[in-house]
Scaffold this motif. Structure first.
Motif, PDB file in Angstrom:
ATOM      1  N   PRO A  47      82.840 -10.211  77.267  1.00 38.77           N
ATOM      2  CA  PRO A  47      83.952 -11.097  76.309  1.00 38.77           C
ATOM      3  C   PRO A  47      84.074 -10.664  75.043  1.00 38.77           C
ATOM      4  O   PRO A  47      85.446 -10.969  74.526  1.00 38.77           O
ATOM      5  N   ASN A  48      83.567  -9.794  74.003  1.00 38.14           N
ATOM      6  CA  ASN A  48      83.817  -9.466  72.808  1.00 38.14           C
ATOM      7  C   ASN A  48      84.464  -8.081  72.310  1.00 38.14           C
ATOM      8  O   ASN A  48      84.817  -7.348  71.912  1.00 38.14           O
ATOM      9  N   ALA A  49      84.330  -7.375  73.641  1.00 42.73           N
ATOM     10  CA  ALA A  49      84.531  -6.136  73.857  1.00 42.73           C
ATOM     11  C   ALA A  49      86.307  -6.340  74.051  1.00 42.73           C
ATOM     12  O   ALA A  49      87.054  -6.698  74.321  1.00 42.73           O
ATOM     13  N   HIS A  50      87.091  -5.273  73.227  1.00 39.89           N
ATOM     14  CA  HIS A  50      87.737  -4.006  72.943  1.00 39.89           C
ATOM     15  C   HIS A  50      87.994  -3.352  73.250  1.00 39.89           C
ATOM     16  O   HIS A  50      87.555  -2.332  72.443  1.00 39.89           O
ATOM     17  N   ILE A  51      89.102  -2.813  74.679  1.00 40.58           N
ATOM     18  CA  ILE A  51      88.757  -0.956  75.218  1.00 40.58           C
ATOM     19  C   ILE A  51      89.720  -0.947  75.371  1.00 40.58           C
ATOM     20  O   ILE A  51      91.195  -1.370  75.618  1.00 40.58           O
ATOM     21  N   ARG A  52      90.410   0.660  74.050  1.00 40.84           N
ATOM     22  CA  ARG A  52      91.809   1.019  74.688  1.00 40.84           C
ATOM     23  C   ARG A  52      91.698   1.859  75.081  1.00 40.84           C
ATOM     24  O   ARG A  52      90.639   3.758  74.532  1.00 40.84           O
ATOM     25  N   ALA A  53      91.208   2.342  76.675  1.00 43.31           N
ATOM     26  CA  ALA A  53      90.679   3.724  77.301  1.00 43.31           C
ATOM     27  C   ALA A  53      91.583   3.581  78.339  1.00 43.31           C
ATOM     28  O   ALA A  53      91.778   2.559  79.432  1.00 43.31           O
ATOM     29  N   ASP A  54      91.509   4.584  79.492  1.00 44.95           N
ATOM     30  CA  ASP A  54      91.818   4.972  80.387  1.00 44.95           C
ATOM     31  C   ASP A  54      90.334   5.165  81.517  1.00 44.95           C
ATOM     32  O   ASP A  54      89.265   5.839  80.748  1.00 44.95           O
ATOM     33  N   ILE A  55      90.778   4.228  82.366  1.00 45.25           N
ATOM     34  CA  ILE A  55      89.369   3.915  82.880  1.00 45.25           C
ATOM     35  C   ILE A  55      89.254   4.555  84.141  1.00 45.25           C
ATOM     36  O   ILE A  55      89.526   4.079  85.194  1.00 45.25           O
ATOM     37  N   HIS A  56      87.910   4.908  84.538  1.00 43.55           N
ATOM     38  CA  HIS A  56      87.528   5.396  86.225  1.00 43.55           C
ATOM     39  C   HIS A  56      85.794   5.021  86.770  1.00 43.55           C
ATOM     40  O   HIS A  56      85.423   5.991  85.729  1.00 43.55           O
ATOM     41  N   ALA A  57      87.115   3.807  87.868  1.00 44.33           N
ATOM     42  CA  ALA A  57      84.577   3.552  88.136  1.00 44.33           C
ATOM     43  C   ALA A  57      85.274   2.737  89.425  1.00 44.33           C
ATOM     44  O   ALA A  57      85.907   2.784  89.810  1.00 44.33           O
ATOM     45  N   ARG A  58      84.157   2.667  90.006  1.00 43.19           N
ATOM     46  CA  ARG A  58      83.906   2.380  91.491  1.00 43.19           C
ATOM     47  C   ARG A  58      84.074   0.137  91.214  1.00 43.19           C
ATOM     48  O   ARG A  58      85.166   0.228  91.761  1.00 43.19           O
ATOM     49  N   ASP A  59      84.095  -0.128  91.147  1.00 42.58           N
ATOM     50  CA  ASP A  59      84.281  -1.633  90.182  1.00 42.58           C
ATOM     51  C   ASP A  59      84.127  -2.279  89.096  1.00 42.58           C
ATOM     52  O   ASP A  59      84.211  -1.825  87.612  1.00 42.58           O
ATOM     53  N   VAL A  60      85.258  -2.815  88.223  1.00 43.33           N
ATOM     54  CA  VAL A  60      85.617  -2.875  87.150  1.00 43.33           C
ATOM     55  C   VAL A  60      85.648  -4.245  87.443  1.00 43.33           C
ATOM     56  O   VAL A  60      86.899  -5.120  87.799  1.00 43.33           O
ATOM     57  N   VAL A  61      85.188  -5.260  85.904  1.00 44.20           N
ATOM     58  CA  VAL A  61      85.133  -6.879  85.684  1.00 44.20           C
ATOM     59  C   VAL A  61      85.780  -6.665  84.326  1.00 44.20           C
ATOM     60  O   VAL A  61      84.867  -6.170  83.480  1.00 44.20           O
ATOM     61  N   VAL A  62      86.366  -7.433  84.220  1.00 45.27           N
ATOM     62  CA  VAL A  62      87.189  -7.722  82.581  1.00 45.27           C
ATOM     63  C   VAL A  62      87.309  -9.201  81.519  1.00 45.27           C
ATOM     64  O   VAL A  62      87.693  -9.838  82.395  1.00 45.27           O
ATOM     65  N   LEU A  63      86.469  -9.551  81.225  1.00 43.85           N
ATOM     66  CA  LEU A  63      86.192 -10.856  80.815  1.00 43.85           C
ATOM     67  C   LEU A  63      86.726 -10.504  79.093  1.00 43.85           C
ATOM     68  O   LEU A  63      87.089 -11.741  78.088  1.00 43.85           O
ATOM     69  N   GLY A  64      87.224  -8.814  78.626  1.00 40.00           N
ATOM     70  CA  GLY A  64      86.733  -9.865  77.270  1.00 40.00           C
ATOM     71  C   GLY A  64      88.719  -9.080  77.120  1.00 40.00           C
ATOM     72  O   GLY A  64      89.231  -8.988  77.883  1.00 40.00           O
ATOM     73  N   ARG A  65      89.276  -7.906  75.879  1.00 43.16           N
ATOM     74  CA  ARG A  65      90.098  -6.983  76.342  1.00 43.16           C
ATOM     75  C   ARG A  65      90.460  -5.911  76.736  1.00 43.16           C
ATOM     76  O   ARG A  65      89.568  -4.884  75.837  1.00 43.16           O
ATOM     77  N   LEU A  66      91.399  -5.130  77.596  1.00 47.93           N
ATOM     78  CA  LEU A  66      91.624  -4.224  78.086  1.00 47.93           C
ATOM     79  C   LEU A  66      93.011  -3.238  77.918  1.00 47.93           C
ATOM     80  O   LEU A  66      94.292  -4.039  77.812  1.00 47.93           O
ATOM     81  N   THR A  67      93.229  -2.533  76.963  1.00 47.26           N
ATOM     82  CA  THR A  67      95.109  -1.856  77.629  1.00 47.26           C
ATOM     83  C   THR A  67      94.722  -0.335  78.228  1.00 47.26           C
ATOM     84  O   THR A  67      93.486   0.598  77.262  1.00 47.26           O
ATOM     85  N   GLY A  68      95.336  -0.110  78.396  1.00 52.31           N
ATOM     86  CA  GLY A  68      94.732   1.375  79.366  1.00 52.31           C
ATOM     87  C   GLY A  68      94.668   1.589  80.819  1.00 52.31           C
ATOM     88  O   GLY A  68      95.525   0.029  81.676  1.00 52.31           O
TER      89      GLY A  68
END
Length: 72
Positions: A47-68
């Motif tokens: 919940p405190n994360a701020h991600i500005r990235a391209d992501i490649h993963a098996r599973d992704v759970v987003v509770l914070g901020r994601l740009t990419g």
């Protein structure tokens, strides 16, 4: 939400610029700018994360901020 047992935890005071890759589940609560590659594992964006990235993963759970782009 708490990190799953056995996950690597990156705390909210950590800032990463560049490429991040690994072969274990990751709970990210800090800031990342770049790419995150965990093709066989789960990425949880806390919940405190701020991600500005391209992501490649098996599973992704987003509770914070994601740009990419995300491929999960």
């Amino acid at each position: 939400m708490k990190p799953a047992e056995g996950s690597t935890v990156i705390g909210k005071s950590v800032i990463i610029r560049g490429d991040l890759s690994g072969s274990e589940d990751l709970y990210m609560d800090g800031d990342v700018e770049g790419t995150i590659t965990l093709p066989e594992n789960r990425l949880t964006i806390g919940p405190n994360a701020h991600i500005r990235a391209d992501i490649h993963a098996r599973d992704v759970v987003v509770l914070g901020r994601l740009t990419g782009n995300m491929n999960a």
